[in-house]
Enzyme design. Sequence first.
Site, PDB file in Angstrom:
ATOM      1  N   GLY A 266       0.769   3.638  -2.276  1.00 52.23           N
ATOM      2  CA  GLY A 266      -0.065   4.812  -2.560  1.00 52.23           C
ATOM      3  C   GLY A 266       0.581   5.769  -3.541  1.00 52.23           C
ATOM      4  CG  LEU A 267       0.471   5.596  -7.641  1.00 50.11           C
ATOM      5  CD1 LEU A 267      -0.279   6.386  -8.713  1.00 50.11           C
ATOM      6  CD2 LEU A 267       1.661   4.898  -8.283  1.00 50.11           C
TER       7      LEU A 267
ATOM      8  CB  CYS B 123      -1.965   2.190  -9.193  1.00 57.11           C
ATOM      9  SG  CYS B 123      -1.330   2.030  -7.513  1.00 57.11           S
TER      10      CYS B 123
ATOM     11  N   GLY C  36       3.899 -10.654 -13.105  1.00 54.92           N
ATOM     12  CA  GLY C  36       3.092 -11.170 -12.012  1.00 54.92           C
ATOM     13  C   GLY C  36       3.606 -12.489 -11.477  1.00 54.92           C
TER      14      GLY C  36
ATOM     15  CB  SER D 150      -0.893  -0.036   1.246  1.00 56.11           C
ATOM     16  OG  SER D 150      -1.676   1.136   1.313  1.00 56.11           O
TER      17      SER D 150
HETATM   18  C1  FMN Z   1       6.088  -2.270  -3.561  1.00 57.50           C
HETATM   19  C2  FMN Z   1       5.461  -2.246  -4.907  1.00 57.50           C
HETATM   20  C3  FMN Z   1       5.261  -1.034  -5.568  1.00 57.50           C
HETATM   21  C4  FMN Z   1       4.687  -0.991  -6.815  1.00 57.50           C
HETATM   22  N1  FMN Z   1       4.519   0.194  -7.439  1.00 57.50           N
HETATM   23  C5  FMN Z   1       4.027   0.225  -8.701  1.00 57.50           C
HETATM   24  C6  FMN Z   1       3.928   1.445  -9.430  1.00 57.50           C
HETATM   25  O1  FMN Z   1       4.290   2.509  -8.944  1.00 57.50           O
HETATM   26  N2  FMN Z   1       3.431   1.415 -10.683  1.00 57.50           N
HETATM   27  C7  FMN Z   1       3.031   0.252 -11.283  1.00 57.50           C
HETATM   28  O2  FMN Z   1       2.614   0.275 -12.437  1.00 57.50           O
HETATM   29  N3  FMN Z   1       3.126  -0.923 -10.624  1.00 57.50           N
HETATM   30  C8  FMN Z   1       3.602  -0.956  -9.354  1.00 57.50           C
HETATM   31  N4  FMN Z   1       3.698  -2.161  -8.704  1.00 57.50           N
HETATM   32  C9  FMN Z   1       3.244  -3.379  -9.373  1.00 57.50           C
HETATM   33  C10 FMN Z   1       4.398  -4.126 -10.041  1.00 57.50           C
HETATM   34  O3  FMN Z   1       4.977  -3.324 -11.042  1.00 57.50           O
HETATM   35  C11 FMN Z   1       3.894  -5.434 -10.654  1.00 57.50           C
HETATM   36  O4  FMN Z   1       2.941  -5.152 -11.663  1.00 57.50           O
HETATM   37  C12 FMN Z   1       3.230  -6.337  -9.626  1.00 57.50           C
HETATM   38  O5  FMN Z   1       3.924  -6.274  -8.406  1.00 57.50           O
HETATM   39  C13 FMN Z   1       3.134  -7.806 -10.068  1.00 57.50           C
HETATM   40  O6  FMN Z   1       4.391  -8.361 -10.292  1.00 57.50           O
HETATM   41  P1  FMN Z   1       5.170  -9.255  -9.182  1.00 57.50           P
HETATM   42  O7  FMN Z   1       4.212 -10.313  -8.724  1.00 57.50           O
HETATM   43  O8  FMN Z   1       6.363  -9.787  -9.902  1.00 57.50           O
HETATM   44  O9  FMN Z   1       5.528  -8.334  -8.086  1.00 57.50           O
HETATM   45  C14 FMN Z   1       4.284  -2.198  -7.440  1.00 57.50           C
HETATM   46  C15 FMN Z   1       4.473  -3.423  -6.783  1.00 57.50           C
HETATM   47  C16 FMN Z   1       5.056  -3.458  -5.542  1.00 57.50           C
HETATM   48  C17 FMN Z   1       5.239  -4.789  -4.868  1.00 57.50           C
END
Ligand code: FMN
Lengths: 274, 274, 300, 300
Positions: free
Chosen positions: D77-78, D135, D249, D75
Amino acid sequence: MECSRNSITSRPGHYRAAVVENRLLSRRYYLLVLSRPGAMQDPGPGTFIHVMVPAGDRFYLRRPFSVLDCDADTISLIIVEKGEGTRAMRALPVGAELDLIGPLGHSFPRVPGQRVLALGGGVGLAPLYYYGRRREVRDCESYRLLYGARTREDLFLERFDWDTEAVTFSSDDGSYGHAGTVVALAEREIERWGADVIFSCGPNPMLKAAAEFATRRGLPHYVSLENRMACALGACRSCVVPVRENGGIAYRTVCNDGPVFDADTLAWEGLPAA
Amino acid sequence: MECSRNSITSRPGHYRAAVVENRLLSRRYYLLVLSRPGAMQDPGPGTFIHVMVPAGDRFYLRRPFSVLDCDADTISLIIVEKGEGTRAMRALPVGAELDLIGPLGHSFPRVPGQRVLALGGGVGLAPLYYYGRRREVRDCESYRLLYGARTREDLFLERFDWDTEAVTFSSDDGSYGHAGTVVALAEREIERWGADVIFSCGPNPMLKAAAEFATRRGLPHYVSLENRMACALGACRSCVVPVRENGGIAYRTVCNDGPVFDADTLAWEGLPAA
Amino acid sequence: MNRKTRTDSTVRIGPVTFKNPVFIASGICGYGEEYSPLIRIEDLGGVVTKTITLRPRLGNPPPRIHEIPTGALNSIGLENVGLDNYITDKLPRLRDRGVGVIVSIAAELAEEFVEFAEKLAPLDGYQGVELNLSCPNIDEEALDHGRNPEFVEEITRIVKTRLPERALLVKITPNVTDIAAVARAAEAGGADGISAVNTIVGVDFDLDSGQPIFDRGSGGYSGPGILPIALQKVWEVAQAVSIPIMGIGGISSIEDARKFFIAGASAIQVGTALFVDPELTMNIVSAFDDRPEWMRRGPF
Amino acid sequence: MNRKTRTDSTVRIGPVTFKNPVFIASGICGYGEEYSPLIRIEDLGGVVTKTITLRPRLGNPPPRIHEIPTGALNSIGLENVGLDNYITDKLPRLRDRGVGVIVSIAAELAEEFVEFAEKLAPLDGYQGVELNLSCPNIDEEALDHGRNPEFVEEITRIVKTRLPERALLVKITPNVTDIAAVARAAEAGGADGISAVNTIVGVDFDLDSGQPIFDRGSGGYSGPGILPIALQKVWEVAQAVSIPIMGIGGISSIEDARKFFIAGASAIQVGTALFVDPELTMNIVSAFDDRPEWMRRGPF
Ligand SMILES: Cc1cc2nc3c(=O)[nH]c(=O)nc-3n(C[C@H](O)[C@H](O)[C@H](O)COP(=O)(O)O)c2cc1C
Ligand SMILES: Cc1cc2nc3c(=O)[nH]c(=O)nc-3n(C[C@H](O)[C@H](O)[C@H](O)COP(=O)(O)OP(=O)(O)OC[C@H]3O[C@@H](n4cnc5c(N)ncnc54)[C@H](O)[C@@H]3O)c2cc1C
Ligand SMILES: Cc1cc2nc3c(=O)[nH]c(=O)nc-3n(C[C@H](O)[C@H](O)[C@H](O)COP(=O)(O)OP(=O)(O)OC[C@H]3O[C@@H](n4cnc5c(N)ncnc54)[C@H](O)[C@@H]3O)c2cc1C
Ligand SMILES: Cc1cc2nc3c(=O)[nH]c(=O)nc-3n(C[C@H](O)[C@H](O)[C@H](O)COP(=O)(O)O)c2cc1C
Ligand code: FES
Ligand code: FES
């Protein structure tokens, strides 16, 4: 169903058993001897137990294993190391506890007065070895076990309690016994011993070859199958195999309708290749 | 940031270290001594390492631990068994490998010519004990460590290399040393030793009490914080704590801007209770 | 301890009071009896029997189950004996055992739900009906009508008016943008409760063949990996409706079960984890018997 | 081995060719440099920088990350420095390093995307833009407009027409009934590729307080537990569009990465697993360098 006529119906229970022995038989095979839970029903030859993977903090389904042997105090399995579950079980020290459900499924049938030729490939040995050690075998006119593996090492000749009078070996690479498949060996041995019924257990391609052999000879054939399982209680319908019924296909569960089936009822083309 | 003026910036690396010693200090605390990876930068007092949980086949984030001590050959941690990660680390046998990233974060500052009163609670001991053993301490006029725990057992008096000349103990239950909190002890000890600056590390409620104490005395106060972490590299913004900035709130990362902060900059009401 | 005499962990769903809030999910325990060798199903809130259709269904070819580290994918394909066999062979077996029974049904057309309800209405031996409007595992697109609020409302009403004395649960799919809309539709149609959630559509591939594991490609994902998603869906539904919710999805421990109550569920169903730990439902029953306050909704 | 001279694992996305198909996902490696102490980010296909908004965002209060056995909930929150700081402080640092850079952006209104595109257009130091329309972690409902195909098409077109020479990726949410419709909308709007998926909405609760772990309640679920769902979504998208897909993912191993290619992806992004295994992306790059056939789509 297919086999229930002459086989005991299992009354499974949920138990914890201690590891009494855990010993390598070859590079890939090991023997796992467990304390026999007191209340556990006498498992018929062909029945199996459903074991909780002792590793882990991740998710694992239980793993099914045929009973290899059973006496008043112990129950034995022969296991080939395949993936994470069988690797974790291999690592169990003596004294460790294993959570199991069993006995499950239907056993190979009693065949009074008949000459049995039993074809085992790899870990498919378990139920057929066990049959040979059980009282069921006393009803038979004769019980001849043919056991085939890839190579001499996997016959673990020196490491296992073979009644070599009753067993003939084959190895795919010819390093011991008959060179070739166990079904090819059966073609030879049937001339020597005769047979009224075939039992088989092993990889599906071998079982299919055994079925063709039995059909050619016009012999009844009971086969023990494997399949992916979840409940092992006939509840979830995960482990089905296709049988021919009324000109079509029906599904039977390996866990509860099997694992031993009358080979003639199976729709072989619908079984997975491996 | 808050602390970077007088502290070394860490250059983290990714290493494997062997367990040299893994010893219980009390029921909940243990000492984990690792071989020091040759290429690893000298970790400043207050920096931490980010450890891969050595268990499992499930998902675990890494766990951060402050450096308790470090010499040419070893790097030591003091760990309280909290959940699954610290339990798995407790079970590591000597010789096992641990995967770690470090050193990370900013250390406590050098304070030449000043009298330091350092307040450690529980595992918050690590960076303050380490500071006392480092060359940084030679710059200080004096360095007095006050260490408090729940009970005598958790002071592990006989099991740990205390320079008892430089340490005063407290226990919440009064079973050893000063009866009460380490901050209450500080109220007493400051009269005896004097202080120009306060360092503290421990549970957040203790740190908050220490901050009130330092404010009342008009003393600068450096505090080492904990928070849940993912990357530990300042990349993911998982581990932020609120600081006051331009009349509002800004977020700083514990992993990279901290873990040591100037207590006056923190927005204490925004820190988690535990 | 005789659980029947304790009332503090009973749960009321519409016109029916169940012994306690712990059920076995549909598809897990067959037609109800199959887990009897291992557990006393009489001590549960009840069992939800395998979803039945009007006509028997063959289901999908094997393999049907696929383990992954975070749970399982299944592709059973709604194999079932069909309503008539269910009525003659399956339902009577549980009748005299004091087991709580919820009959899970699925169909495609409104008329079929009429037929279902009319055939079930005169029978006894069951206390509830669960409309499975959410099986992701079958060919007919129509069977996935659980995503369409209007249809959900219509068939809920069809079934409820014909079965006024049974607990009518509508089981909804998580594979939808707005689960709350579907839940509200069920409530508007007269549902006594919402069961949430069914499996999540997922797929895995065989690295050698480049084929999906299952013949049909996708399967239904269940087990621990879906827990946070299932909790989320239940929480959303709890904010949208005032009828009781059965929380389902990824429950592998007493703690997991408690989280569904915090999220707003009044009861729970255990699925995949039962395959591994057959005692899990019994352990949850005991835990809630001892600590009925664990059935409270959060925050405390 | 100098990867730049090898062409068999390069990947083309619209007008841009990247060295190889392995990227770090947005939000994982900050503004690009943060993982440099541990890995040679120059050897990756590229990094997707933390999503930026026009104005800086403070983000959510801690806790912001929560581990569960099957992954993590976040979380954040961008929280981000905003476009202007990004342009002055962050983007220039990567420019001379030969790192593949994809700038992730988010906004609420069409005009804001216009502003974004116009400010980014004249800059160098990046090869691609990823529209984060997905997001789940922020207050404004509008930021979740990734579920609306018309809007997706409109803003894709707005950005693409202003940035014709960059690779334009649209990152879509899995929290939607029909992901293919959203992907088709992006393709229709001129996207050069689809990034799928973002985190899945999930929640966890504290058993003592009965409160959600995060102040905002729900978080974004990532890590191994979402793998089968992410594969499913990529597979659905691959059947719906003909532009390249970045699979995202739950990737924690080379095998997981291979499955995305089987499902139809042309590249992958690693997220959560990098926190645990910082070498993972490098290992995947090496694996694909050695075995370019692993980049084939299934079935073989
Ligand atoms: C801590 C954290 C911050 C993230 N922040 C962003 C973000 O700013 N913008 C975005 O498009 N995705 C964000 N994501 C999503 C990841 O880019 C990715 O799509 C998602 O985590 C799924 O991939 P994973 O299972 O390999 O983590 C974030 C994920 C995590 C865990
Ligand atoms: C009735 C029956 C009796 C069996 N008897 C024996 C025996 O005596 N000795 C022996 O070594 N093996 C036996 N097997 C096979 C054994 O169950 C598998 O080898 C074992 O489950 C593999 O687990 P793993 O974790 O090592 O492999 P993995 O490949 O990691 O397992 C992944 C998943 O696939 C399942 N699986 C993989 N292979 C099989 C298979 N062949 N059959 C069923 N499920 C499988 C696993 O149970 C697990 O759910 C038997 C199987 C059945 C159905
Ligand atoms: C900079 C820093 C230095 C630390 N130094 C020490 C030390 O020297 N000795 C020591 O015993 N502990 C120290 N901690 C706390 C230690 O990281 C946690 O106790 C540990 O992560 C708990 O892991 P677990 O699996 O046992 O517990 P669980 O509760 O199962 O952990 C679950 C999750 O929460 C995180 N978590 C739980 N508690 C904390 C915490 N207090 N801080 C950060 N993350 C937490 C874990 O990392 C994990 O991601 C430090 C933390 C930080 C941030
Ligand atoms: C093998 C299997 C079969 C299932 N069959 C059905 C079914 O027939 N009807 C139904 O409504 N749900 C069915 N489900 C879904 C479960 O009832 C439950 O909703 C889902 O598995 C999530 O719970 P879990 O994570 O605890 O397993 C089945 C699930 C599994 C694993
Ligand atoms: S494994 Fe469930 S029916 Fe056979
Ligand atoms: S843990 Fe990622 S920024 Fe601190």
